[in-house]
Design an enzyme around this catalytic site. Structure first.
Site, PDB file in Angstrom:
ATOM      1  N   HIS A   1      12.565  -1.952   3.026  1.00 50.01           N
ATOM      2  CA  HIS A   1      11.881  -0.713   3.401  1.00 50.01           C
ATOM      3  C   HIS A   1      12.780   0.456   3.065  1.00 50.01           C
ATOM      4  O   HIS A   1      13.989   0.412   3.308  1.00 50.01           O
ATOM      5  CB  HIS A   1      11.568  -0.698   4.902  1.00 50.01           C
ATOM      6  CG  HIS A   1      10.643  -1.790   5.297  1.00 50.01           C
ATOM      7  ND1 HIS A   1       9.294  -1.741   5.064  1.00 50.01           N
ATOM      8  CD2 HIS A   1      10.892  -2.991   5.881  1.00 50.01           C
ATOM      9  CE1 HIS A   1       8.733  -2.857   5.503  1.00 50.01           C
ATOM     10  NE2 HIS A   1       9.687  -3.628   5.986  1.00 50.01           N
ATOM     11  N   LEU A   2      12.189   1.502   2.527  1.00 52.90           N
ATOM     12  CA  LEU A   2      12.938   2.708   2.206  1.00 52.90           C
ATOM     13  C   LEU A   2      13.450   3.397   3.461  1.00 52.90           C
ATOM     14  O   LEU A   2      14.597   3.836   3.524  1.00 52.90           O
ATOM     15  CB  LEU A   2      12.045   3.671   1.416  1.00 52.90           C
ATOM     16  CG  LEU A   2      11.614   3.171   0.035  1.00 52.90           C
ATOM     17  CD1 LEU A   2      10.388   3.910  -0.436  1.00 52.90           C
ATOM     18  CD2 LEU A   2      12.755   3.306  -0.948  1.00 52.90           C
ATOM     19  N   SER A   3      12.580   3.512   4.454  1.00 55.69           N
ATOM     20  CA  SER A   3      12.956   4.185   5.702  1.00 55.69           C
ATOM     21  C   SER A   3      13.414   3.152   6.723  1.00 55.69           C
ATOM     22  O   SER A   3      13.135   1.954   6.585  1.00 55.69           O
ATOM     23  CB  SER A   3      11.772   4.977   6.255  1.00 55.69           C
ATOM     24  OG  SER A   3      10.732   4.106   6.676  1.00 55.69           O
TER      25      SER A   3
ATOM     26  N   ALA B   1       2.880  -0.582   5.154  1.00 57.09           N
ATOM     27  CA  ALA B   1       2.332  -0.640   6.509  1.00 57.09           C
ATOM     28  C   ALA B   1       1.829  -2.029   6.889  1.00 57.09           C
ATOM     29  O   ALA B   1       1.720  -2.351   8.077  1.00 57.09           O
ATOM     30  CB  ALA B   1       1.209   0.378   6.667  1.00 57.09           C
TER      31      ALA B   1
ATOM     32  N   GLU C   1      12.724  -8.833   2.676  1.00 59.60           N
ATOM     33  CA  GLU C   1      11.847  -7.703   3.009  1.00 59.60           C
ATOM     34  C   GLU C   1      12.666  -6.422   2.907  1.00 59.60           C
ATOM     35  O   GLU C   1      13.781  -6.363   3.435  1.00 59.60           O
ATOM     36  CB  GLU C   1      11.326  -7.892   4.429  1.00 59.60           C
ATOM     37  CG  GLU C   1      10.465  -6.777   4.950  1.00 59.60           C
ATOM     38  CD  GLU C   1      10.092  -6.977   6.421  1.00 59.60           C
ATOM     39  OE1 GLU C   1       9.574  -6.006   6.983  1.00 59.60           O
ATOM     40  OE2 GLU C   1      10.336  -8.049   7.001  1.00 59.60           O
TER      41      GLU C   1
ATOM     42  N   PRO D   1       0.794  -1.223   0.000  1.00 55.13           N
ATOM     43  CA  PRO D   1       0.000   0.000   0.000  1.00 55.13           C
ATOM     44  C   PRO D   1       0.833   1.284   0.000  1.00 55.13           C
ATOM     45  O   PRO D   1       1.852   1.385   0.681  1.00 55.13           O
ATOM     46  CB  PRO D   1      -0.800  -0.092   1.300  1.00 55.13           C
ATOM     47  CG  PRO D   1      -0.883  -1.539   1.587  1.00 55.13           C
ATOM     48  CD  PRO D   1       0.402  -2.129   1.087  1.00 55.13           C
ATOM     49  N   ASN D   2       0.355   2.213  -0.787  1.00 55.22           N
ATOM     50  CA  ASN D   2       0.858   3.584  -0.884  1.00 55.22           C
ATOM     51  C   ASN D   2       2.203   3.730  -1.581  1.00 55.22           C
ATOM     52  O   ASN D   2       2.668   4.844  -1.782  1.00 55.22           O
ATOM     53  CB  ASN D   2       0.898   4.256   0.496  1.00 55.22           C
ATOM     54  CG  ASN D   2      -0.477   4.341   1.111  1.00 55.22           C
ATOM     55  OD1 ASN D   2      -1.424   4.788   0.460  1.00 55.22           O
ATOM     56  ND2 ASN D   2      -0.607   3.893   2.339  1.00 55.22           N
TER      57      ASN D   2
ATOM     58  N   ASP E   1       1.837 -15.525   6.504  1.00 60.02           N
ATOM     59  CA  ASP E   1       1.493 -16.925   6.236  1.00 60.02           C
ATOM     60  C   ASP E   1       1.661 -17.267   4.757  1.00 60.02           C
ATOM     61  O   ASP E   1       2.076 -18.381   4.418  1.00 60.02           O
ATOM     62  CB  ASP E   1       0.065 -17.220   6.695  1.00 60.02           C
ATOM     63  CG  ASP E   1      -0.069 -17.243   8.215  1.00 60.02           C
ATOM     64  OD1 ASP E   1       0.962 -17.242   8.921  1.00 60.02           O
ATOM     65  OD2 ASP E   1      -1.232 -17.258   8.693  1.00 60.02           O
TER      66      ASP E   1
ATOM     67  N   TYR F   1      10.472   9.120   2.459  1.00 64.64           N
ATOM     68  CA  TYR F   1      10.545   8.053   1.461  1.00 64.64           C
ATOM     69  C   TYR F   1      11.366   8.406   0.226  1.00 64.64           C
ATOM     70  O   TYR F   1      11.532   7.566  -0.657  1.00 64.64           O
ATOM     71  CB  TYR F   1       9.130   7.645   1.041  1.00 64.64           C
ATOM     72  CG  TYR F   1       8.314   7.143   2.212  1.00 64.64           C
ATOM     73  CD1 TYR F   1       8.617   5.927   2.821  1.00 64.64           C
ATOM     74  CD2 TYR F   1       7.266   7.890   2.732  1.00 64.64           C
ATOM     75  CE1 TYR F   1       7.891   5.473   3.901  1.00 64.64           C
ATOM     76  CE2 TYR F   1       6.528   7.435   3.815  1.00 64.64           C
ATOM     77  CZ  TYR F   1       6.843   6.228   4.399  1.00 64.64           C
ATOM     78  OH  TYR F   1       6.128   5.783   5.475  1.00 64.64           O
TER      79      TYR F   1
ATOM     80  N   ARG G   1       5.912   0.936  14.184  1.00 62.76           N
ATOM     81  CA  ARG G   1       6.608   0.468  12.990  1.00 62.76           C
ATOM     82  C   ARG G   1       7.815  -0.420  13.314  1.00 62.76           C
ATOM     83  O   ARG G   1       8.430  -0.988  12.415  1.00 62.76           O
ATOM     84  CB  ARG G   1       7.090   1.653  12.155  1.00 62.76           C
ATOM     85  CG  ARG G   1       5.983   2.503  11.601  1.00 62.76           C
ATOM     86  CD  ARG G   1       6.539   3.574  10.679  1.00 62.76           C
ATOM     87  NE  ARG G   1       5.589   4.618  10.405  1.00 62.76           N
ATOM     88  CZ  ARG G   1       4.671   4.582   9.432  1.00 62.76           C
ATOM     89  NH1 ARG G   1       4.604   3.526   8.654  1.00 62.76           N
ATOM     90  NH2 ARG G   1       3.841   5.585   9.264  1.00 62.76           N
TER      91      ARG G   1
ATOM     92  N   ASN H   1       8.248  -5.308  -0.359  1.00 53.81           N
ATOM     93  CA  ASN H   1       8.042  -4.157   0.515  1.00 53.81           C
ATOM     94  C   ASN H   1       6.551  -4.131   0.831  1.00 53.81           C
ATOM     95  O   ASN H   1       5.757  -3.635   0.028  1.00 53.81           O
ATOM     96  CB  ASN H   1       8.478  -2.847  -0.137  1.00 53.81           C
ATOM     97  CG  ASN H   1       8.346  -1.672   0.811  1.00 53.81           C
ATOM     98  OD1 ASN H   1       7.644  -1.743   1.818  1.00 53.81           O
ATOM     99  ND2 ASN H   1       9.005  -0.568   0.483  1.00 53.81           N
TER     100      ASN H   1
ATOM    101  N   HIS I   1       3.540  -4.517   9.602  1.00 53.38           N
ATOM    102  CA  HIS I   1       3.410  -4.497  11.049  1.00 53.38           C
ATOM    103  C   HIS I   1       2.239  -5.305  11.588  1.00 53.38           C
ATOM    104  O   HIS I   1       2.155  -5.524  12.791  1.00 53.38           O
ATOM    105  CB  HIS I   1       3.318  -3.042  11.520  1.00 53.38           C
ATOM    106  CG  HIS I   1       4.326  -2.181  10.842  1.00 53.38           C
ATOM    107  ND1 HIS I   1       5.688  -2.340  11.021  1.00 53.38           N
ATOM    108  CD2 HIS I   1       4.189  -1.196   9.916  1.00 53.38           C
ATOM    109  CE1 HIS I   1       6.334  -1.475  10.258  1.00 53.38           C
ATOM    110  NE2 HIS I   1       5.447  -0.772   9.578  1.00 53.38           N
TER     111      HIS I   1
ATOM    112  N   ARG J   1       4.626  11.195  -2.001  1.00 54.42           N
ATOM    113  CA  ARG J   1       4.271  10.961  -0.612  1.00 54.42           C
ATOM    114  C   ARG J   1       5.469  11.177   0.308  1.00 54.42           C
ATOM    115  O   ARG J   1       6.471  10.481   0.196  1.00 54.42           O
ATOM    116  CB  ARG J   1       3.772   9.516  -0.465  1.00 54.42           C
ATOM    117  CG  ARG J   1       3.502   9.096   0.934  1.00 54.42           C
ATOM    118  CD  ARG J   1       3.111   7.615   0.983  1.00 54.42           C
ATOM    119  NE  ARG J   1       2.891   7.215   2.357  1.00 54.42           N
ATOM    120  CZ  ARG J   1       3.338   6.087   2.878  1.00 54.42           C
ATOM    121  NH1 ARG J   1       4.008   5.232   2.141  1.00 54.42           N
ATOM    122  NH2 ARG J   1       3.102   5.813   4.136  1.00 54.42           N
TER     123      ARG J   1
ATOM    124  N   ARG K   1      11.636   4.828  13.603  1.00 55.93           N
ATOM    125  CA  ARG K   1      10.428   5.629  13.423  1.00 55.93           C
ATOM    126  C   ARG K   1       9.455   5.398  14.579  1.00 55.93           C
ATOM    127  O   ARG K   1       9.859   4.996  15.665  1.00 55.93           O
ATOM    128  CB  ARG K   1       9.805   5.292  12.063  1.00 55.93           C
ATOM    129  CG  ARG K   1      10.744   5.723  10.920  1.00 55.93           C
ATOM    130  CD  ARG K   1      10.128   5.639   9.572  1.00 55.93           C
ATOM    131  NE  ARG K   1       8.915   6.447   9.483  1.00 55.93           N
ATOM    132  CZ  ARG K   1       7.988   6.262   8.565  1.00 55.93           C
ATOM    133  NH1 ARG K   1       8.121   5.303   7.663  1.00 55.93           N
ATOM    134  NH2 ARG K   1       6.925   7.032   8.524  1.00 55.93           N
TER     135      ARG K   1
END
Length: 148
Positions: A100-102, A77, A98, A10-11, A87, A23, A111, A74, A80, A18, A107
């Site tokens: 993540h940009l940040s 959200a 996995e 998402p996003n 699964d 990001y 998160r 990625n 979390h 954004r 944070r």
């Protein structure tokens, strides 16, 4: 020839627009282009998918069974709290890294926990767009180690 599926949650379709302070200013398409170049150099096939819907991401992971050698994920959200994605990764038994940009660990407290990390080969976070290229390199190393 190895095949890697890059799956974004998402996003992430809003990258570049954004919260660029968190990001970065690169679009998802620009990150994909960097990964395409890296894949060409490595001699692998790569495909990209993004969805804002948890079920669609799960379906894509299921589709990877028998088609992808590895997944670069990625989950946004969903990292979390999506036990369903966790699964799916566990059930698919496809090496997954996995990304993540940040730096999710620096944070907001909510998160800090990834429910995906325990079933992933590893996690790379906090390097901006380079998290993806580092993640792809790590995933290829995981796959090479499996063959050796």
């Amino acid at each position: 020839m190895k095949t890697i599926w890059v799956i974004n949650g998402p996003n992430l379709n809003l990258l570049g627009f954004r919260e660029p302070g968190i990001y970065g200013s690169l679009s998802l398409q620009a990150i994909e282009e960097q990964l395409r170049k890296q894949a060409d150099i490595a001699g692998i096939r790569i495909s990209f998918y993004q969805s804002n819907h948890e079920g669609a991401i799960i379906d894509r992971i299921h589709e990877a069974i028998g088609q992808a050698d590895g997944i670069l994920l990625n989950p946004g959200a969903l990292t979390h709290y999506s036990y369903a994605i966790r699964d799916a990764i566990s059930s698919a038994r496809i090496p997954t890294v996995e990304v993540h940009l940040s730096n999710i660990h620096a944070r907001e407290e909510f998160r800090h926990t990834s429910v995906i990390a325990p079933v992933a080969a590893g996690q790379i976070a906090g390097f901006g767009a380079a998290s993806y290229t580092l993640g792809l390199s790590a995933l290829l190393q995981v796959l090479d180690n499996q063959e050796g």
